[in-house]
Design a protein around this motif. Structure first.
Motif, mmCIF file in Angstrom:
data_model
loop_
_atom_site.group_PDB
_atom_site.id
_atom_site.type_symbol
_atom_site.label_atom_id
_atom_site.label_comp_id
_atom_site.label_asym_id
_atom_site.label_seq_id
_atom_site.Cartn_x
_atom_site.Cartn_y
_atom_site.Cartn_z
ATOM 1 N N ARG A 104 35.530 32.318 33.706
ATOM 2 C CA ARG A 104 34.150 32.105 34.120
ATOM 3 C C ARG A 104 33.495 33.450 34.439
ATOM 4 O O ARG A 104 34.172 34.419 34.790
ATOM 5 N N GLU A 148 41.436 44.708 43.132
ATOM 6 C CA GLU A 148 41.020 45.534 44.263
ATOM 7 C C GLU A 148 42.221 46.206 44.926
ATOM 8 O O GLU A 148 42.223 47.408 45.162
ATOM 9 N N SER A 161 37.011 43.805 35.835
ATOM 10 C CA SER A 161 37.758 44.507 36.890
ATOM 11 C C SER A 161 39.249 44.544 36.572
ATOM 12 O O SER A 161 39.922 45.543 36.826
HETATM 13 N N1 LIG Z 1 37.977 41.395 46.403
HETATM 14 C C1 LIG Z 1 38.065 41.442 45.081
HETATM 15 N N2 LIG Z 1 36.952 41.446 44.324
HETATM 16 C C2 LIG Z 1 37.065 41.466 42.985
HETATM 17 C C3 LIG Z 1 38.331 41.463 42.353
HETATM 18 N N3 LIG Z 1 38.135 41.444 41.016
HETATM 19 C C4 LIG Z 1 36.797 41.461 40.823
HETATM 20 N N4 LIG Z 1 36.143 41.461 42.001
HETATM 21 C C5 LIG Z 1 34.674 41.484 42.187
HETATM 22 O O1 LIG Z 1 34.117 40.320 41.564
HETATM 23 C C6 LIG Z 1 32.890 40.628 40.913
HETATM 24 C C7 LIG Z 1 32.939 40.247 39.450
HETATM 25 O O2 LIG Z 1 33.916 41.051 38.799
HETATM 26 P P1 LIG Z 1 33.834 41.368 37.228
HETATM 27 O O3 LIG Z 1 35.062 42.112 36.878
HETATM 28 O O4 LIG Z 1 32.538 42.000 36.866
HETATM 29 O O5 LIG Z 1 33.868 39.886 36.616
HETATM 30 P P2 LIG Z 1 33.631 39.407 35.104
HETATM 31 O O6 LIG Z 1 32.249 38.851 35.053
HETATM 32 O O7 LIG Z 1 34.649 38.325 34.898
HETATM 33 O O8 LIG Z 1 33.855 40.586 34.207
HETATM 34 C C8 LIG Z 1 32.651 42.121 41.144
HETATM 35 O O9 LIG Z 1 31.795 42.260 42.259
HETATM 36 C C9 LIG Z 1 34.031 42.663 41.472
HETATM 37 O O10 LIG Z 1 34.010 43.796 42.282
HETATM 38 C C10 LIG Z 1 39.523 41.449 43.182
HETATM 39 O O11 LIG Z 1 40.666 41.433 42.746
HETATM 40 N N5 LIG Z 1 39.308 41.434 44.535
#
Ligand SMILES: Nc1nc2c(ncn2[C@@H]2O[C@H](COP(=O)(O)OP(=O)(O)O)[C@@H](O)[C@H]2O)c(=O)[nH]1
Ligand SMILES: [Mg+2]
Length: 215
Positions: free
Chosen positions: A52, A199, A59
């Protein structure tokens, strides 16, 4: 980093080392693809990350490659609609458009959702699809739908819990129960889960090892 209470998260040192080496080399962005005929030649194995929107796909790719900015480009408007290709060693690593957008207009999303589904159902060199699931939310109906598509296409998929740092042990156990129960209904599901935090780094070495171990 404290170890997670997941037996799945344990792997042998060889696999971890192979995974480390795979992602220690140069990883590069190849291209963003907007239509099936724009896919690079199917000349090497690839893995993809589906999930989703906001589940943490980009990330996770950044964490795997150790390059913070690598998949960030796919978060900029426009790039979320593309299939983004990266290389790691002899592999393609593929960041798919997200699904389950709550607020985007149906017509706008339909095109790139169709592309994502065509890719998942018809990429001959796809070795495994990693379906990312937010550890706080578990498997949603829209995830189930993608998993059913993968069942029908006979594409082995593996669920990866993301953002494991955001929940405590009891919520974790509840999510794990829900995810295991849902996966049991999917013949294409690989039985082992991976729990990750991009993270904090949890599960990243394990996932590298899993990817390096695919044949
Ligand atoms: N706390 C935390 N936040 C995360 C983690 N992975 C992603 N996020 C946060 O979730 C949001 C969406 O992440 P993103 O990688 O852009 O999701 P995508 O749309 O699936 O590519 C961002 O604000 C990230 O910083 C994680 O392992 N831990
Ligand atoms: Mg993204």
């Amino acid at each position: 980093m404290t170890p997670l209470p997941f037996p799945e998260a344990e792997m042998d040192a060889d696999a971890a080392e192979r995974g480390r080496l795979l992602f220690a080399g140069e990883t590069t962005f190849v291209k963003g693809v907007v239509a099936m005929d724009g896919l690079p030649p199917a000349d090497r194995p690839e893995v993809c990350f589906a999930g989703r929107s906001n589940v943490g796909k980009s990330s996770l790719i950044n964490a795997l490659t150790g390059r913070r900015g690598l998949a960030r480009s796919s978060n900029t408007p426009g790039r979320t609609q593309e299939i983004n290709y990266f290389t790691a060693g002899d592999l393609y690593v593929v960041d798919l458009p997200g699904y389950g957008y709550a607020n985007a207009p149906v017509k706008v999303v339909a095109g790139w959702q169709a592309l994502m589904k065509s890719y998942l159902a018809g990429r001959p060199t796809l070795r495994r699809a990693f379906v990312l699931v937010d550890a706080r939310h578990g498997i949603k109906p829209v995830d189930d739908e993608i998993m059913t598509l993968l069942d029908r296409s006979a594409v082995t998929f593996q669920a990866v819990l993301t953002k494991i740092d955001k929940i405590g042990t009891s919520d974790r156990d509840r999510t794990l129960g829900q995810v295991r129960e849902k996966l049991a209904a999917h013949p294409a599901a690989y039985p082992e889960l991976v729990a990750t935090s991009s993270e904090k780094g949890h599960g990243i070495a394990d996932l590298r090892g899993i990817i390096a171990g695919l044949d």
